[in-house]
Design a protein around this motif. Structure first.
Motif, PDB file in Angstrom:
ATOM      1  N   UNK A 123       0.816  -1.221   0.000  1.00 41.11           N
ATOM      2  CA  UNK A 123       0.000   0.000   0.000  1.00 41.11           C
ATOM      3  C   UNK A 123       0.849   1.270   0.000  1.00 41.11           C
ATOM      4  N   UNK A 124       2.113   1.176   0.405  1.00 39.13           N
ATOM      5  CA  UNK A 124       2.988   2.351   0.388  1.00 39.13           C
ATOM      6  C   UNK A 124       3.197   2.895  -1.031  1.00 39.13           C
ATOM      7  N   UNK A 125       3.125   1.996  -2.023  1.00 36.74           N
ATOM      8  CA  UNK A 125       3.355   2.412  -3.406  1.00 36.74           C
ATOM      9  C   UNK A 125       2.201   1.984  -4.310  1.00 36.74           C
ATOM     10  N   UNK A 126       2.250   0.793  -4.878  1.00 40.39           N
ATOM     11  CA  UNK A 126       1.303   0.392  -5.926  1.00 40.39           C
ATOM     12  C   UNK A 126       0.043  -0.307  -5.435  1.00 40.39           C
ATOM     13  N   UNK A 127       0.006  -0.751  -4.204  1.00 34.58           N
ATOM     14  CA  UNK A 127      -1.190  -1.382  -3.637  1.00 34.58           C
ATOM     15  C   UNK A 127      -1.778  -2.419  -4.597  1.00 34.58           C
ATOM     16  N   UNK A 128      -0.944  -3.381  -4.995  1.00 36.07           N
ATOM     17  CA  UNK A 128      -1.351  -4.340  -6.014  1.00 36.07           C
ATOM     18  C   UNK A 128      -2.508  -5.233  -5.582  1.00 36.07           C
ATOM     19  N   UNK A 129      -2.761  -5.361  -4.287  1.00 39.00           N
ATOM     20  CA  UNK A 129      -3.911  -6.148  -3.830  1.00 39.00           C
ATOM     21  C   UNK A 129      -5.215  -5.520  -4.313  1.00 39.00           C
ATOM     22  N   UNK A 130      -5.235  -4.200  -4.461  1.00 35.78           N
ATOM     23  CA  UNK A 130      -6.443  -3.494  -4.892  1.00 35.78           C
ATOM     24  C   UNK A 130      -6.349  -2.918  -6.297  1.00 35.78           C
ATOM     25  N   UNK A 131      -5.124  -2.791  -6.839  1.00 35.65           N
ATOM     26  CA  UNK A 131      -4.921  -2.167  -8.156  1.00 35.65           C
ATOM     27  C   UNK A 131      -3.809  -2.921  -8.883  1.00 35.65           C
ATOM     28  N   UNK A 132      -4.134  -4.062  -9.454  1.00 34.45           N
ATOM     29  CA  UNK A 132      -3.095  -4.921 -10.033  1.00 34.45           C
ATOM     30  C   UNK A 132      -2.612  -4.466 -11.407  1.00 34.45           C
ATOM     31  N   UNK A 133      -3.387  -3.624 -12.083  1.00 33.51           N
ATOM     32  CA  UNK A 133      -2.964  -3.160 -13.404  1.00 33.51           C
ATOM     33  C   UNK A 133      -3.025  -1.633 -13.481  1.00 33.51           C
ATOM     34  N   UNK A 134      -2.298  -1.102 -14.427  1.00 33.76           N
ATOM     35  CA  UNK A 134      -2.350   0.316 -14.767  1.00 33.76           C
ATOM     36  C   UNK A 134      -2.692   0.392 -16.250  1.00 33.76           C
ATOM     37  N   UNK A 135      -3.171   1.552 -16.673  1.00 33.86           N
ATOM     38  CA  UNK A 135      -3.630   1.689 -18.057  1.00 33.86           C
ATOM     39  C   UNK A 135      -3.207   3.052 -18.599  1.00 33.86           C
ATOM     40  N   UNK A 136      -2.655   3.029 -19.812  1.00 31.23           N
ATOM     41  CA  UNK A 136      -2.319   4.267 -20.525  1.00 31.23           C
ATOM     42  C   UNK A 136      -3.158   4.306 -21.790  1.00 31.23           C
ATOM     43  N   UNK A 137      -3.855   5.425 -22.014  1.00 22.88           N
ATOM     44  CA  UNK A 137      -4.667   5.599 -23.210  1.00 22.88           C
ATOM     45  C   UNK A 137      -4.308   6.937 -23.848  1.00 22.88           C
ATOM     46  N   UNK A 138      -4.012   6.898 -25.139  1.00 22.46           N
ATOM     47  CA  UNK A 138      -3.781   8.104 -25.922  1.00 22.46           C
ATOM     48  C   UNK A 138      -4.821   8.100 -27.040  1.00 22.46           C
ATOM     49  N   UNK A 139      -5.767   9.014 -26.970  1.00 21.97           N
ATOM     50  CA  UNK A 139      -6.897   9.035 -27.901  1.00 21.97           C
ATOM     51  C   UNK A 139      -6.569   9.658 -29.248  1.00 21.97           C
ATOM     52  N   UNK A 140      -5.644  10.596 -29.293  1.00 25.71           N
ATOM     53  CA  UNK A 140      -5.374  11.338 -30.525  1.00 25.71           C
ATOM     54  C   UNK A 140      -3.878  11.353 -30.820  1.00 25.71           C
ATOM     55  N   UNK A 141      -3.346  10.193 -31.133  1.00 23.49           N
ATOM     56  CA  UNK A 141      -1.935  10.075 -31.486  1.00 23.49           C
ATOM     57  C   UNK A 141      -1.784  10.601 -32.913  1.00 23.49           C
ATOM     58  N   UNK A 173      -3.467   9.624 -21.118  1.00 23.72           N
ATOM     59  CA  UNK A 173      -3.924   9.578 -19.733  1.00 23.72           C
ATOM     60  C   UNK A 173      -3.419   8.283 -19.098  1.00 23.72           C
ATOM     61  N   UNK A 174      -2.829   8.400 -17.920  1.00 22.30           N
ATOM     62  CA  UNK A 174      -2.363   7.239 -17.172  1.00 22.30           C
ATOM     63  C   UNK A 174      -3.283   7.019 -15.981  1.00 22.30           C
ATOM     64  N   UNK A 175      -3.851   5.818 -15.895  1.00 23.76           N
ATOM     65  CA  UNK A 175      -4.671   5.433 -14.753  1.00 23.76           C
ATOM     66  C   UNK A 175      -3.851   4.473 -13.906  1.00 23.76           C
TER      67      UNK A 175
END
Length: 186
Positions: free
Chosen positions: A81-99, A112-114
């Protein structure tokens, strides 16, 4: 056996990110003396090029739980939980709509980085980009090296800021995507 150069991304095409050639790495200052580095594996992703070939949409999901610094104890701390809290947020997502694509090359890749359930904009620089026909499977592959910078505190990662871990994090991404199906008729 070398690869054959190919034109830029195919207009109207769909590319699937190759997880064996796509990684997100980070670099963060550590007590003002050295740089802490780690790497995340890619879960999935795709690139969809617009019919006119001038823009694309990029989406990449990476496995935050796969963080690897080469030090098991540090990996476990980063997963907490100090950093990535992988138990609750195992993935991250990057989306670029207008490359933006110009002259067969990626010109911009801002998106956008989630991460940790929060979404913020990230400006990405294109360091290298190319398309080629793979000698292994005869399909076009497009990819390159990309770099950006974030402030981890925007995503709620505050641990260590008060005693030497920097807020600024450099992101380095190696990405390759394979053309799927037959290219659209021109």
């Amino acid at each position: 056996m070398g690869s054959t150069p190919a034109a830029g991304p195919v207009a109207g095409a769909r590319y699937v990110v190759d997880p064996t050639h796509t990684f997100v790495m980070y670099e963060m200052g550590h007590y003002g003396t050295s740089t802490n580095r780690g790497r995340f594996g890619t879960r999935s992703g795709e690139v969809r090029v617009a019919a006119d070939g001038t823009q694309a949409r990029v989406e990449i999901q990476f496995e935050v739980a796969s963080v690897n610094t080469g030090v098991d104890l540090l990996n476990r701390h980063l997963q907490s939980k100090d950093f990535f809290d992988v138990a609750n947020h195992s993935t991250a997502r990057f989306v670029a709509e207008a490359v933006r694509i110009a002259d067969g090359r990626i010109a911009t890749l801002d998106g956008q980085l989630t991460l940790l359930g929060r979404t913020h904009p990230v400006a990405i620089r294109v360091l290298r980009f190319n398309c080629y026909t793979s000698p292994l499977h005869g399909r076009q592959v497009c990819g390159g090296d990309f770099e950006g910078e974030i402030q981890r505190s925007l995503w709620g990662m505050d641990w260590g800021l008060q005693f030497g871990f920097e807020d600024r994090v450099r992101l380095l991404t190696q990405l390759e995507a394979v053309l799927i199906g037959n290219p659209p008729a021109r």
